[in-house]
Design a protein around this motif. Structure first.
Motif, PDB file in Angstrom:
ATOM      1  N   ALA A  10       0.817  -1.217   0.000  1.00 10.41           N
ATOM      2  CA  ALA A  10       0.000   0.000   0.000  1.00 10.41           C
ATOM      3  C   ALA A  10       0.852   1.268   0.000  1.00 10.41           C
ATOM      4  N   ALA A  11       2.068   1.197   0.532  1.00  9.24           N
ATOM      5  CA  ALA A  11       2.923   2.387   0.592  1.00  9.24           C
ATOM      6  C   ALA A  11       3.683   2.638  -0.702  1.00  9.24           C
ATOM      7  N   VAL A  12       3.680   1.629  -1.606  1.00 10.66           N
ATOM      8  CA  VAL A  12       4.456   1.804  -2.839  1.00 10.66           C
ATOM      9  C   VAL A  12       3.927   2.945  -3.680  1.00 10.66           C
ATOM     10  N   ALA A  13       2.635   2.995  -3.902  1.00 15.26           N
ATOM     11  CA  ALA A  13       2.068   4.043  -4.768  1.00 15.26           C
ATOM     12  C   ALA A  13       2.290   5.445  -4.206  1.00 15.26           C
ATOM     13  N   PRO A  14       2.010   5.705  -2.890  1.00 15.82           N
ATOM     14  CA  PRO A  14       2.317   7.056  -2.369  1.00 15.82           C
ATOM     15  C   PRO A  14       3.793   7.415  -2.477  1.00 15.82           C
ATOM     16  N   ALA A  48       2.439  17.055   0.363  1.00 15.72           N
ATOM     17  CA  ALA A  48       1.148  16.967  -0.321  1.00 15.72           C
ATOM     18  C   ALA A  48       0.623  15.534  -0.335  1.00 15.72           C
ATOM     19  N   VAL A  49       1.499  14.561  -0.605  1.00 15.01           N
ATOM     20  CA  VAL A  49       1.064  13.160  -0.634  1.00 15.01           C
ATOM     21  C   VAL A  49       0.689  12.687   0.763  1.00 15.01           C
ATOM     22  N   LEU A  50       1.459  13.072   1.783  1.00 14.45           N
ATOM     23  CA  LEU A  50       1.152  12.643   3.146  1.00 14.45           C
ATOM     24  C   LEU A  50      -0.187  13.194   3.618  1.00 14.45           C
ATOM     25  N   ALA A 131       0.891  19.530  -7.725  1.00 16.93           N
ATOM     26  CA  ALA A 131       1.068  18.294  -8.491  1.00 16.93           C
ATOM     27  C   ALA A 131       0.961  17.067  -7.583  1.00 16.93           C
ATOM     28  N   GLY A 132       1.568  17.142  -6.390  1.00 17.10           N
ATOM     29  CA  GLY A 132       1.453  16.030  -5.449  1.00 17.10           C
ATOM     30  C   GLY A 132       0.032  15.814  -4.975  1.00 17.10           C
ATOM     31  N   LEU A 133      -0.712  16.902  -4.707  1.00 16.87           N
ATOM     32  CA  LEU A 133      -2.097  16.787  -4.279  1.00 16.87           C
ATOM     33  C   LEU A 133      -2.971  16.156  -5.361  1.00 16.87           C
ATOM     34  N   ALA A 134      -2.862  16.657  -6.584  1.00 20.83           N
ATOM     35  CA  ALA A 134      -3.681  16.113  -7.676  1.00 20.83           C
ATOM     36  C   ALA A 134      -3.329  14.659  -7.954  1.00 20.83           C
ATOM     37  N   GLY A 135      -2.038  14.343  -7.976  1.00 19.22           N
ATOM     38  CA  GLY A 135      -1.640  12.970  -8.243  1.00 19.22           C
ATOM     39  C   GLY A 135      -2.126  12.014  -7.167  1.00 19.22           C
ATOM     40  N   ALA A 136      -2.047  12.427  -5.896  1.00 17.67           N
ATOM     41  CA  ALA A 136      -2.476  11.543  -4.805  1.00 17.67           C
ATOM     42  C   ALA A 136      -3.980  11.336  -4.825  1.00 17.67           C
TER      43      ALA A 136
END
Length: 789
Positions: A10-14, A48-50, A131-136
């Protein structure tokens, strides 16, 4: 163990998304000084991802506000850190507002390497977080990981575009980007993947097999399409690897100097008339080795003298402060012609010539009455604090884009370089396209200047010998005076060099000495330029009397070497006729040319006039009906509006502002009138020449089209000129303009009123001499509203 493996999957994608955003910071950081920008972008991507991962159980509409709040906090902290790194002491609110207004243009006009200041950090930081927010949100919450890679991929492409050709190809970051993306797609998403529905569940065995076959066929078709596109586009993409990327900086205009700073050489004479005017306050600290002998001193010790202001002849004196370097000469004016790029506190390093002595000079400078954008500094500056600057590495000069203000204090550290004078005697000068700019001689060189240059070069074959001969000739035959008029066009230099002594010739300010040296040097094949600056007291005020100009010559392997053609104050100059005699059929000039007015006070350059259009024939009212009436009303309203705007412009020029601006406005009224009359004047003409042309234009207009029915205009002329006064003469206005140019601040209110009367009277007289239909269009012509000032 199963749970641990699931958590890792599950952590790979983030991690993949955060790494892709971070790689954009790695690529962009290659054109920044230090690693601060890279770490700030990495923090933005991870943050952003976190935030998205931590808020995965919250409603989707709540994630964006939480992420934006976290972005505001990270941005504020990053701006404070970058401001401290750049040495900015302004409040955080002011720093953030300035970065928000100017972030994009300053990023694209900043000098490489870019200093991580608030205005160059804000845009990459915000873009990375978004970019991190949209991608996540797309890749993790919606489960569309491949689509979630799109924002980081666009950010990465944008970083590559911004750096353009200013860094080496980003090979390993690009390979890493592709590898991380592939790993993120290859590893199952753990719990989310296992909990997804089976598309064949609940189906009959036969139907299930058919569905699986269809899925396999679709997958094979997709793979085939990808392989085909790779085969088709691969060679084209590979062929572009060695190509030079487009530099986006060419689409953004860098900071420019004002017209007053484009040719600061003409300010020398004005400063000479106000010698006690305080321009700067300087405090100097010098470190390093003692300076070598001045480059202007001859190798044998008996040649041209050293210049104490440059450090030559007296190692204890501070080096001169440089304001501007002028490399372009068109036969009329010397101009800066530099390209300034926004720079940080640390400026790019400049290679040192072999054998040169370099000492570190640190000066704290406080601006007093100096105006413009050019920022004074000892050559060559490498660190500036206390002011945001733009820098031209070719000339080593600085500007402050916001302009100089009284009380501005900044500290500049420079590497004062002094070449080895023992190498000058045998040094050569460069040639070719690389130095064509500083070798160019504009057309129209007077023959006496060519003969003098040939005479000086005849017995001096080596480049340094030619330069020393020109320097010595000027120092021995001419006198420095403070009241010489400004001007360095070919006619001005011809009169300075060959004009009679009893008529004002053979005397001038450092403007004429430096310009004459540079022109004569180019005529003998020497690459030359003119520098404007100040002698430095070390500690204390720099006054207008300390301003002067000097020439420099470029020598191969040594660099730019200054020369001092000014005479010694205790020597009486010899007559030019003793060493140079022009042919009898071409006597020397007998009348002094007109001085060159400052660009802010002179008439603006004008192009060919836009003549009023001939009135078109009116269509038949029966055919067009009410349309004609509407067009006539619109045309009438437009003419009335234009006439009102024109009248307001004229009144503002003639009656608003201080006396100096009113005199300048009156001059612009006259030049606009000449342009409306179809007789424009160029901006390269002296004021008296313009006045003569104005007088001739009025006489020719009256002779060509005598206006019998213009009694109203003639009455206006008489009223403006005063009872019993002669017809307004533009020569009187030209004299006021020259007074304004060479003695700023001395124009009185009465002189401004007289200038307005002369301008209005001449304009009315010139209008009265036009045909009746042109007089109707005169007041409504839109040209004066859009012509450059």
């Amino acid at each position: 163990m199963v749970r641990l493996l699931g958590a890792l999957r599950a952590a790979v994608a983030p991690l993949a998304l955060a790494t892709l955003v971070a790689l954009s910071g790695v690529v962009l950081g290659r054109v920044y000084a230090g690693g601060l920008l890279t770490w700030l972008v990495v923090g933005a991507g991870v943050g952003a991802v976190l935030v998205s991962v931590a808020a995965r159980r919250l409603p989707s509409w709540l994630v964006a506000p939480l992420s934006v709040a976290a972005l505001a906090g990270w941005t504020a902290w990053s701006l404070r850190v970058s401001a401290d790194s750049a040495g900015l002491t302004a409040p955080l609110v002011e720093v953030a507002a300035d970065a928000a207004r100017n972030g994009i243009p300053r990023l694209l006009t900043a000098m490489i390497p870019v200093e991580p200041a608030p205005d160059t950090v804000l845009v990459p930081l915000v873009a990375a977080w978004l970019a991190g927010l949209a991608g996540a949100e797309v890749g993790l919450r919606a489960g569309r990981l491949l689509l979630g890679y799109l924002p980081p991929a666009l950010l990465y492409a944008g970083a590559l575009y911004v750096i353009g050709p200013n860094a080496d190809p980003a090979i390993w970051p690009t390979v890493a980007f592709a590898a991380v993306a592939a790993v993120g797609l290859a590893v199952p998403g753990g719990r989310a993947a296992r909990s997804g529905p089976d598309p064949t569940a609940g189906l009959a065995p036969g139907v299930r097999a058919a569905v699986r076959v269809r899925l396999a066929a679709t997958t094979a078709a997709g793979v085939a399409v990808v392989v085909g596109l790779a085969a088709l586009l691969g060679p084209a993409v590979a062929g572009r690897v060695e190509g030079r990327p487009v530099d986006p900086r060419r689409y953004v205009e860098p900071p420019q100097v004002e017209s007053l700073d484009e040719n600061p050489l003409i300010r020398i004479s004005g400063w000479a008339l106000n010698p006690q005017q305080k321009l700067l306050e300087v405090s100097t600290r010098r470190d390093g080795a003692a300076p070598a002998p001045g480059p202007s001193a001859g190798p044998d010790g008996n040649g041209p003298k050293g210049d104490p202001a440059a450090g030559g002849g007296d190692p204890g004196r501070s080096p001169r402060i440089r304001l501007a370097v002028l490399s372009d000469y068109d036969g009329v004016t010397w101009r800066v012609g530099a390209t300034y790029r926004n720079a940080g506190r640390i400026l790019p390093e400049t290679p040192t010539a072999p054998g040169a002595t370099v000492e570190t000079v640190r000066q704290e400078i406080t601006v007093a009455d100096l105006t413009g954008r050019l920022l004074p500094a000892v050559a060559t500056p490498w660190e500036v604090s206390g002011a945001r600057v733009a820098y031209d590495p070719r000339t080593g000069t600085l500007i402050r884009p916001e302009g100089l203000t009284p009380g501005l204090r900044y500290t500049v550290t420079s590497a004062a370089e002094r070449p080895d004078s023992n190498l000058l005697a045998a040094a050569d000068v460069p040639a070719g396209d690389a130095v064509a700019r500083v070798l160019r001689v504009a057309d129209g060189v007077p023959d006496p200047l060519r003969r003098l240059a040939a005479q000086l070069a005849e017995d001096n074959g080596a480049p340094y010998a030619r330069a020393a001969a020109i320097e010595q000739f000027l120092a021995e035959h001419y006198r420095v005076v403070a009241d010489a008029p400004s001007g360095h066009a070919y006619p001005n230099l011809e009169f300075f060099l060959f004009g009679p002594r009893n008529g004002g010739g053979q005397r001038g300010t450092s403007e004429q000495f430096a310009a004459a040296f540079a022109v004569l040097g180019r005529l003998t094949g020497l690459p030359t330029r003119v520098v404007v600056g100040f002698t430095s007291p070390g500690d204390g005020p720099v006054r207008a009397a300390d301003a002067y100009a000097w020439p420099e010559v470029l020598f191969s392997g040594i660099g730019w070497v200054p020369f001092d053609p000014l005479p010694r104050p205790d020597e009486e100059p010899r007559p030019v006729e003793e060493d140079f005699r022009p042919p009898q059929e071409e006597p020397p000039p007998s009348q002094a040319p007109e001085p060159t007015p400052e660009p802010t006070q002179s008439a603006p350059p004008v192009a060919a006039p836009a003549r009023p259009a001939e009135p078109a024939g009116v269509a038949t009212p029966v055919l067009v009906g009410g349309g004609v009436a509407g067009l006539l009303l619109l045309a009438g309203a437009a003419l009335v509006a234009l006439a009102w705007l024109r009248r307001s412009r004229s009144r503002a020029r003639l009656f608003a502002g201080d006396p100096g601006s009113r005199v300048s406005g009156a001059w612009r009224e006259v030049t606009d009138a000449l342009r409306l009359a179809g007789r424009p004047v160029g901006g390269d003409l002296a004021a008296t020449e313009v006045a003569a042309r104005a007088r001739a234009a009025l006489a020719e207009a009256r002779a060509e089209a005598p206006p019998p029915g213009n009694r109203r205009d003639l009455l206006a002329v008489a009223h403006l000129a005063g009872p019993g006064a002669p017809e307004p003469d533009v020569a009187e206005l030209a004299a006021l303009l020259n007074q304004l140019a060479f003695a700023p601040g001395t124009t009185t209110v009465e002189q401004a009123e007289r200038a307005a009367a002369v301008a209005a009277g001449y304009t009315a007289a010139l209008r009265a001499a036009r045909p009746w239909w042109r007089r109707l269009l005169w007041s409504a012509h839109p040209g004066p509203l859009r012509w450059p000032r």
